[in-house]
Design a protein around this motif. Structure first.
Motif, PDB file in Angstrom:
ATOM      1  N   ILE A 311      83.711  10.540 -11.309  1.00  0.00           N
ATOM      2  CA  ILE A 311      82.372  11.688 -10.120  1.00  0.00           C
ATOM      3  C   ILE A 311      83.335  12.618 -10.127  1.00  0.00           C
ATOM      4  O   ILE A 311      83.997  12.801 -10.306  1.00  0.00           O
ATOM      5  CB  ILE A 311      82.844  10.821  -9.052  1.00  0.00           C
ATOM      6  CG1 ILE A 311      82.667   9.134  -8.753  1.00  0.00           C
ATOM      7  CG2 ILE A 311      81.606  11.336  -8.267  1.00  0.00           C
ATOM      8  CD1 ILE A 311      82.412   8.296  -7.518  1.00  0.00           C
ATOM      9  N   TYR A 325      85.873   9.209  -2.034  1.00  0.00           N
ATOM     10  CA  TYR A 325      86.882   8.327  -3.276  1.00  0.00           C
ATOM     11  C   TYR A 325      87.875   8.640  -3.894  1.00  0.00           C
ATOM     12  O   TYR A 325      88.165   9.757  -4.448  1.00  0.00           O
ATOM     13  CB  TYR A 325      85.302   9.722  -4.408  1.00  0.00           C
ATOM     14  CG  TYR A 325      84.198   9.570  -4.012  1.00  0.00           C
ATOM     15  CD1 TYR A 325      83.733   8.082  -3.741  1.00  0.00           C
ATOM     16  CD2 TYR A 325      83.308  10.459  -3.730  1.00  0.00           C
ATOM     17  CE1 TYR A 325      81.737   8.412  -3.737  1.00  0.00           C
ATOM     18  CE2 TYR A 325      82.185  10.913  -3.909  1.00  0.00           C
ATOM     19  CZ  TYR A 325      81.226   8.933  -3.411  1.00  0.00           C
ATOM     20  OH  TYR A 325      80.040   9.403  -3.554  1.00  0.00           O
ATOM     21  N   GLN A 348      81.215  11.097 -17.380  1.00  0.00           N
ATOM     22  CA  GLN A 348      81.256  10.322 -15.846  1.00  0.00           C
ATOM     23  C   GLN A 348      80.201   9.709 -15.768  1.00  0.00           C
ATOM     24  O   GLN A 348      79.295   9.666 -16.296  1.00  0.00           O
ATOM     25  CB  GLN A 348      80.684  11.847 -15.439  1.00  0.00           C
ATOM     26  CG  GLN A 348      81.829  13.493 -15.705  1.00  0.00           C
ATOM     27  CD  GLN A 348      83.003  13.103 -15.118  1.00  0.00           C
ATOM     28  OE1 GLN A 348      83.111  12.224 -14.642  1.00  0.00           O
ATOM     29  NE2 GLN A 348      84.420  13.153 -16.020  1.00  0.00           N
ATOM     30  N   ALA A 497      78.087   5.611  -5.156  1.00  0.00           N
ATOM     31  CA  ALA A 497      79.090   5.779  -6.767  1.00  0.00           C
ATOM     32  C   ALA A 497      79.351   4.400  -7.242  1.00  0.00           C
ATOM     33  O   ALA A 497      79.462   4.649  -8.496  1.00  0.00           O
ATOM     34  CB  ALA A 497      80.556   6.171  -5.951  1.00  0.00           C
TER      35      ALA A 497
END
Length: 645
Positions: A311, A325, A348, A497
């Motif tokens: 990320i 995260y 990513q 995510a």
């Protein structure tokens, strides 16, 4: 009585010939003068009478001879069908996993195949449909060879597919008698589907001798920590209560733990195993128990703990993102606009534009390539966002536009609980939580799905449909919103995510469409394969810059462990299991179909083929007429030789 060659019967008209010959064949008598003719007159009358009888007897025998010969050549017979019509049998033999069990005579599938071989007729043609193959217009010998090799399969056919194949098979067959035979256990997939059947169907049900079944329904992992994790095995029992059922857990072929357990009647139970943590765990749990089905007593799963999601946040620093995260699950990094390494964007899975005032041209181009290759994007605007810059980016993607900022205090009140972002987050719908609010927001247009909405039903956080782009309508700084203090901020950003990269699940089911993503760089010419100890195949796949998306449906066909390989390099290990729907003990009751139009039920395969063979049985009569002709000929010879008028 029917005739194979009825046109021969027209020759019976020729019987008029011997009749005419005999009627006009007159014998002339010579008159001799005699003194006393009274006695001779009496003898003459007797002789003429005997001669006339002999002629009529000869005429009768010859007509009988000729008639018998004509009938013999017309080939008469007795039968329930026309001899010119061929018999074709369409057979559907269910070879799904549920038929791989014991009946009164043994394995249901094998016994059914042997019964067909034993009772089928050599004179008929056949079309055999199984769940995995279709053999059209084959002979009896070809049918036997196929049936000797038939094996169980994870594939299943619904009744609509069977009837469609049946109709297409029989459609172009003229001058043919069709018999449609369906042999199956008629598991729950057939219930309430035998309606409006247009062709006659003959049904034979395969029945197991056992009426209880214990199966492994699923496996899930819980209580992960630095040292251990818990394997939860969900057991499903259909039938009576069972005691001391043994279960074992393996890491591949190495025994990890085993235990026994009781389970109540018609219930589910979760058995737990505590396992020492490792980077990769290829689990196999087995039940050592004899019941209806054996294929559902083993369950395979894999646990990969070394995968992390990449990320990148571009723009302002955000402490709440760093807290969400964490390092154990994510590779999270923050970069200012000036420090972005554009070459690293392709590596990513998720990029967050965090309160950028505008999107530079070079970043627009890079993001467009990133999205085309399957990347995910979250847009969080700035209080002083350059709308034109953002709209130019959105217009290039042809997905919508952002409107001018509205300075109005609104509460965030609505949660779309059905949205995939909130899957398994809430145990029930919540309506009385502490509402966060915003002081200003940017309305958005386009084809979007709302995740969280304001009190006026406009979206606060939304996702563009068919695009992996999420839009937050307001800046998340303290002056614009208090959303980051809300409990909702964690599940929203965490699940965004998680949704940005689909890691292999613990296990996949055979005969289902499965989507698997693999983190790997592959060129257009490089192909990934899926292999096991027994087989290997190349699945459907699509390569992106930093991953490959694999789709499986038809393959693999056997449960077990499989490896995704790039040439000789192992990228990922997968586990596939048999469809759990096959473990059901719910079957169709054929007695409910006895009054159904066009449906006939039979007790056994032998019964249906006995009826077919009986209806096709032909009793030829030409031999009897030939024998009658010979008798007529002998009778004529006897009359000519021994009958003296």
């Amino acid at each position: 009585m029917q005739f194979k060659n009825p046109e021969i019967l027209y020759f019976l008209a020729l019987l008029i010939i011997p009749i005419i010959v005999h009627l006009f064949q007159l014998q002339k008598f010579v008159k001799t003068p005699f003194s006393n003719v009274a006695f001779l007159q009496k003898i003459q009358q007797q002789t003429r009478k005997s001669s006339r009888i002999k002629k009529w007897l000869i005429l009768a025998t010859r007509m009988l001879l000729f008639t018998a010969i004509v009938f013999a050549f017309s080939q008469p017979y007795f039968s329930n069908k026309n001899i010119d019509k061929k018999q074709h049998n369409f057979i559907y033999l269910d070879n799904s996993l549920s038929t791989n069990t014991k009946g009164e005579k043994g394995d249901l599938l094998k016994v059914a195949a042997q019964e067909i071989i034993k009772n089928s007729s050599l004179k008929s043609s056949y079309s055999l449909l199984t769940n995995s193959n279709f053999y059209e217009n084959i002979s009896n010998n070809e049918l036997k060879n196929v049936l000797l090799k038939v094996e169980k399969t994870t594939k299943n056919l619904d009744l609509e597919s069977i009837l469609l194949k049946l109709n297409l098979n029989n459609k172009n067959k003229t001058n043919t008698l069709n018999k449609n035979i369906l042999i199956s256990d008629f598991q729950n997939t057939y219930i309430n589907k035998f309606t409006n059947v247009t062709q006659e169907l003959s049904l034979i049900q395969l029945q197991s001798s056992k009426k209880n079944n214990i199966s492994i329904d699923s496996v899930f992992i819980s209580n992960k920590n630095n040292n251990n994790f818990t394997v939860n095995v969900v057991i499903n029992n259909i039938g009576t209560k069972q005691n001391n059922v043994p279960i074992a857990l393996f890491n591949k072929d190495i025994l990890v733990s085993k235990q026994t357990f009781p389970i109540k009647e018609n219930s589910k139970k979760t058995i737990t195993f505590t396992v020492k943590k490792s980077l990769d765990f290829s689990g196999k749990t087995t039940l050592t128990y004899s019941d209806t089905f054996g294929f559902d007593n083993t369950y395979y799963f894999t646990l990969n703990n070394n995968e992390k999601i990449n990320i990148l946040s571009i723009g302002n620093s955000a402490n709440f993102l760093q807290k969400i995260y964490t390092e154990n699950e994510f590779n999270f990094s923050e970069k200012s606009l000036q420090n972005v390494n554009y070459n690293a964007l392709k590596n990513q899975q998720l990029i967050i534009l965090n309160e950028l005032k505008e999107i530079p041209e070079i970043l627009k181009n890079s993001l467009e390539d990133f999205l085309k290759n399957g990347g995910n994007l979250v847009i969080i605007p700035n209080q002083k966002t350059n709308i034109s810059s953002y709209n130019l980016f959105l217009e290039n993607l042809k997905i919508g536009s952002i409107k001018n900022i509205k300075k109005d205090t609104l509460k965030i009140t609505s949660i779309n609980f059905k949205h995939p972002i909130f899957e398994n987050v809430f145990s029930k719908n919540i309506s009385n939580f502490q509402y966060p609010s915003v002081n200003n927001h940017y309305p958005i247009t386009g084809n979007i799905s709302s995740i969280i909405s304001f009190e006026n039903n406009t979206p606060f956080i939304s996702k563009f449909i068919n695009k992996n782009i999420y839009f937050v309508s307001s800046s998340l700084d303290k002056n614009s919103s208090n959303f980051i203090n809300s409990p909702l901020v964690v599940p929203v950003f965490y699940n965004i995510a998680k949704a940005s990269f689909t890691y292999p699940k613990l296990a996949y089911n055979l005969n289902e469409e499965n989507k698997i993503e693999v983190k790997v760089k592959a060129s257009k010419d490089e192909i990934l394969s899926i292999t096991s100890k027994k087989s290997s195949f190349i699945p459907l796949q699509r390569a992106y810059q930093n991953k490959v998306v694999i789709n499986t449906t038809e393959e693999p066909q056997e449960a077990g462990f499989y490896q995704i390989k790039k040439q000789d390099s192992i990228l990922k290990e997968l586990a596939f299991n048999n469809p759990k729907e096959e473990s059901s003990l719910q079957f169709l009751n054929l007695n409910d179909l006895k009054e159904q139009k066009n449906i006939i039920t039979y007790n056994s395969i032998k019964d249906v083929f006995t009826e077919i063979n009986k209806n096709n049985e032909v009793q030829w009569l030409w031999k009897w007429f030939l024998a009658l002709a010979i008798v007529s000929l002998l009778l004529e010879i006897f009359i000519l030789k021994f009958y003296k008028p």
